[in-house]
Design an enzyme around this catalytic site. Structure first.
Site, PDB file in Angstrom:
ATOM      1  N   SER A 133       0.953  -1.192  -0.095  1.00 39.76           N
ATOM      2  CA  SER A 133      -0.144  -0.021   0.057  1.00 39.76           C
ATOM      3  C   SER A 133       0.918   1.291  -0.117  1.00 39.76           C
ATOM      4  O   SER A 133       0.407   2.435  -0.489  1.00 39.76           O
ATOM      5  CB  SER A 133      -0.783   0.017   1.331  1.00 39.76           C
ATOM      6  OG  SER A 133      -0.262  -0.182   2.452  1.00 39.76           O
ATOM      7  N   HIS A 186       2.141   5.248   5.237  1.00 37.16           N
ATOM      8  CA  HIS A 186       1.467   5.681   4.017  1.00 37.16           C
ATOM      9  C   HIS A 186       1.706   7.149   3.532  1.00 37.16           C
ATOM     10  O   HIS A 186       1.764   7.494   2.426  1.00 37.16           O
ATOM     11  CB  HIS A 186      -0.135   5.554   4.383  1.00 37.16           C
ATOM     12  CG  HIS A 186      -0.383   4.120   4.564  1.00 37.16           C
ATOM     13  ND1 HIS A 186      -1.782   4.002   5.164  1.00 37.16           N
ATOM     14  CD2 HIS A 186       0.016   2.876   4.098  1.00 37.16           C
ATOM     15  CE1 HIS A 186      -1.974   2.732   5.075  1.00 37.16           C
ATOM     16  NE2 HIS A 186      -0.737   2.125   4.439  1.00 37.16           N
TER      17      HIS A 186
END
Length: 258
Positions: A133, A186
Site C-alpha cells: 500500500s 502511507h
C-alpha cells in the site's frame, strides 16, 4: 417488474489479467510468491519487513523487499486489488523499463528511507512495516497531481477541496478505520508520489536515449510478451502536459494497507 443485477463476469476478469503489462505481472508475481513462501517459512516476514533499527549496510535490501511482503491473506488481497490498476496504468504510460527501474529501486528506497529516518531519528521508535500500500498511495498521490493540473478543485457544498488532497484524506480514513495500519508509512509513500507528480524526481529515470538503446539492442519488444516500450507509452515520457483550460466537472508489526 424486471431487476438488473451487477453480474460477476469471470471472462472479463480473465481478459483483464491476460492484458496486464510485463512489469506489473512480475511485481504481482513476486508479491504472491513471497506470501506463499512465508507460510511455511515464517521467518521470511521478519527478514523482508522494514524494521528501522535493523536497517544497516548489510540489510539495505529491506528498503526494497518490504512492499512485497504481507502479513496475511486479506492484507495481500486488498493491497493487490488496489495496486494492480494503478501500476498497470503507470506502466502503460511510462513503459516497462522505467517501471521496473523505479519500483525495484527509488520507489522503495525513498519512502522506506524517510520512514526509517523519522521512526529512528524523530519518534525514537522501531515499528516494523510491510505491504504494497505504500506503492498504492505513491501512485494515488501522483495521479492526484495530474488531476489537480486539469481540475484544481471539487466542491462539497459550499467548500472547494483541492483535488491533490484526496490521497491524504483517504490515508486518514484508513488509519482510523483499519487497525494496525501505518499512518507514517502511507504518508511517506504519498510524499514521494507528490514529488514525482510535481516532476521534482523525474531525474531518477534513465535518459530516453539509453532506454531506446537497451530496447533495440536486446530486442525487448520482440522477445518479451506484454512488454511496453518507450515508443508505445500511452501519454508520452512524462504524461499529459497541463492545458490552460481547467475542467469544472467533479470528480508482526504494522501493516501498510487495509
Amino acid at each position: 417488474m424486471a431487476y438488473t443485477f451487477v453480474q460477476f463476469n469471470p471472462a472479463r476478469i480473465r481478459s483483464y489479467i491476460f492484458r496486464l503489462p510485463l512489469c506489473t505481472r512480475i511485481l504481482l508475481f513476486a508479491i504472491f510468491v513471497l506470501w506463499l513462501a512465508s507460510i511455511p517459512l515464517t521467518w521470511l516476514r521478519a527478514w523482508a519487513a522494514l524494521i528501522p533499527r535493523e536497517v544497516g549496510l548489510a540489510s539495505m535490501y529491506r528498503l526494497n523487499t518490504f512492499p512485497l511482503m504481507h502479513l496475511g491473506f486479506f492484507h495481500l488481497i486488498f493491497n493487490v486489488l488496489a495496486l494492480t490498476p494503478l501500476l498497470e496504468r503507470f506502466e502503460a504510460e511510462y513503459g516497462t523499463l522505467v517501471t521496473l527501474v523505479l519500483f525495484t529501486g527509488p520507489f522503495g528506497t525513498l519512502p522506506g528511507g524517510i520512514y526509517v529516518l523519522v521512526e529512528r531519528g524523530v519518534l525514537r521508535s522501531n515499528t516494523a512495516v510491510q505491504g504494497a500500500s505504500i506503492w498504492v498511495f505513491l501512485l494515488l498521490a501522483s495521479e492526484a497531481m495530474k488531476t489537480y493540473k486539469a481540475n484544481p478543485h471539487f466542491s462539497i457544498g459550499p467548500y472547494k477541496i483541492p483535488t491533490w488532497s484526496t490521497p491524504l484524506f483517504l490515508i486518514l480514513v484508513i488509519s482510523f478505520l483499519v487497525p494496525n495500519t501505518s499512518l507514517l508509512g502511507h504518508l511517506c509513500g504519498a510524499a514521494i508520489g507528490y514529488l514525482w507528480g510535481l516532476s521534482y524526481i523525474k531525474f531518477l529515470v534513465p535518459p530516453e536515449k539509453i532506454l531506446r538503446y537497451i530496447e533495440s539492442k536486446l530486442n525487448l519488444l520482440g522477445r518479451l510478451p506484454h512488454y511496453v516500450s518507450v515508443d508505445q507509452k500511452t501519454y508520452g515520457r512524462y504524461g499529459v502536459l497541463p492545458t490552460t483550460t481547467a475542467s469544472r466537472s467533479p470528480e508482526g508489526g504494522q501493516r501498510l494497507g487495509p
